[in-house]
Design a protein around this motif. Sequence first.
Motif, short mmCIF file in Angstrom:
data_model
loop_
_atom_site.label_atom_id
_atom_site.label_comp_id
_atom_site.label_asym_id
_atom_site.label_seq_id
_atom_site.Cartn_x
_atom_site.Cartn_y
_atom_site.Cartn_z
N VAL A 1 0.99 -0.98 -0.03
CA VAL A 1 -0.03 -0.06 -0.01
C VAL A 1 0.88 1.28 0.12
N HIS A 2 2.19 1.08 0.70
CA HIS A 2 2.80 2.56 0.99
C HIS A 2 3.38 2.73 -0.26
N ALA A 3 3.80 1.63 -1.04
CA ALA A 3 4.58 1.78 -2.11
C ALA A 3 3.59 2.50 -3.29
N LYS A 4 2.53 2.12 -3.31
CA LYS A 4 1.13 2.74 -4.41
C LYS A 4 1.23 4.04 -3.85
N LEU A 5 1.07 4.32 -2.78
CA LEU A 5 0.78 5.81 -2.32
C LEU A 5 1.90 6.78 -2.54
N GLN A 6 3.32 6.28 -2.34
CA GLN A 6 4.23 7.14 -2.71
C GLN A 6 4.30 7.31 -4.17
N ALA A 7 4.09 6.44 -4.86
CA ALA A 7 4.14 6.53 -6.39
C ALA A 7 2.82 7.73 -6.91
N LEU A 8 1.61 8.01 -6.20
CA LEU A 8 0.80 8.70 -6.62
C LEU A 8 0.41 9.82 -5.63
N PRO A 9 0.86 10.81 -5.76
CA PRO A 9 1.12 12.02 -4.55
C PRO A 9 -0.40 12.70 -4.71
N GLU A 10 -1.07 12.65 -5.67
CA GLU A 10 -2.32 13.28 -5.70
C GLU A 10 -3.46 12.40 -5.08
N LYS A 11 -3.02 11.14 -5.00
CA LYS A 11 -3.85 10.44 -4.24
C LYS A 11 -3.57 10.65 -2.79
N LEU A 12 -2.43 10.74 -2.27
CA LEU A 12 -2.28 11.45 -0.95
C LEU A 12 -2.81 12.57 -0.57
N TRP A 13 -2.99 13.50 -1.56
CA TRP A 13 -3.59 14.44 -1.33
C TRP A 13 -4.94 14.40 -0.85
N SER A 14 -5.62 13.70 -1.70
CA SER A 14 -7.09 13.11 -1.43
C SER A 14 -7.35 12.54 -0.05
N LEU A 15 -6.25 11.84 0.13
CA LEU A 15 -6.48 11.08 1.70
C LEU A 15 -6.33 12.02 2.76
N HIS A 16 -5.25 12.98 2.46
CA HIS A 16 -5.43 14.16 3.58
C HIS A 16 -6.45 14.68 3.74
N GLU A 17 -7.07 15.08 2.66
CA GLU A 17 -8.49 15.75 2.54
C GLU A 17 -9.41 15.09 3.56
N MET A 18 -9.53 13.64 3.16
CA MET A 18 -10.42 12.77 3.81
C MET A 18 -9.97 12.87 5.38
N GLU A 19 -8.85 12.82 5.81
CA GLU A 19 -8.34 12.73 6.91
C GLU A 19 -8.71 13.99 7.54
N ARG A 20 -8.37 15.43 7.03
CA ARG A 20 -8.48 16.43 7.42
C ARG A 20 -9.86 16.89 8.01
N THR A 21 -10.84 16.09 7.21
CA THR A 21 -12.35 16.30 7.48
C THR A 21 -12.96 15.38 8.25
N GLY A 22 -12.15 14.57 8.96
CA GLY A 22 -12.42 13.57 9.93
C GLY A 22 -12.99 12.21 9.50
N GLY A 23 -12.56 11.92 8.40
CA GLY A 23 -12.88 10.64 7.78
C GLY A 23 -12.34 9.54 8.11
N GLU A 24 -10.89 9.51 8.81
CA GLU A 24 -10.17 8.50 9.27
C GLU A 24 -10.04 7.26 8.11
N PRO A 25 -9.40 7.61 6.84
CA PRO A 25 -9.50 6.83 5.91
C PRO A 25 -8.54 5.48 5.92
N ASP A 26 -9.08 4.47 5.68
CA ASP A 26 -8.34 3.21 5.89
C ASP A 26 -8.72 2.15 4.61
N VAL A 27 -7.68 1.38 4.28
CA VAL A 27 -7.73 0.29 3.23
C VAL A 27 -8.97 -0.63 3.70
N VAL A 28 -10.03 -0.70 3.00
CA VAL A 28 -10.99 -1.76 2.83
C VAL A 28 -11.17 -2.83 2.01
#
Length: 192
Positions: A43-70
């Motif tokens: 998962v970490h390797a995929k995230l590092q390769a896709l910084p725009e996805k990290l930004w979206s996850l950051h937005e999910m986290e910032r707004t209280g979503g607590e994102p996780d892999v399902v």
Amino acid sequence: MTTSPINGKKELSPEQQEGLLKILKARFEKNMNRHQDLEWANVHAKLQALPEKLWSLHEMERTGGEPDVVDHDMKTDDYIFYDCSAESPKGRRSVCYDREALESRKEHKPQNSATEMAAAMGIELLTEEQYREFQKIGNFDLKTSSWVKTPASIRKLGGAIFCDRRYDTVFMYHNGAESYYGARGFRGSLRV
């Protein structure tokens, strides 16, 4: 969050990326029941390769979503993140369903709509089916509710649907798309 002036993409600083990855790793390791047989290193390797996805996850986290892999889509090799906060994310409540609903309100308009917020964050609203599957890995929205992607046939008639969990059962309801409540937000998904 910073926006790169070179390519116009939304990006996190290296410090923000590192901080977010630590949070995501800790949540991943704490909740292995959500993603059995998956390894954080992949998962970490995929995230590092896709910084725009990290930004979206950051937005999910910032707004209280607590994102996780399902889930992991074996065909596309995508890891699927959902908002896994116990209740509908706090930073995304008191929103109507979409722009059309927002504009139809004559007074007491909410500040935003679920579909517009999701699009701005780069995520998708959960469908009713996804929401029901999600509830199999835990008990979510016991006090709140979440807008879900509404079929065009319902939306065309002015409605929108939302779900919650009460009495150990997942319920799907309807409301006018222009309605909004302090205890209703939305959950999103992101494929990485």
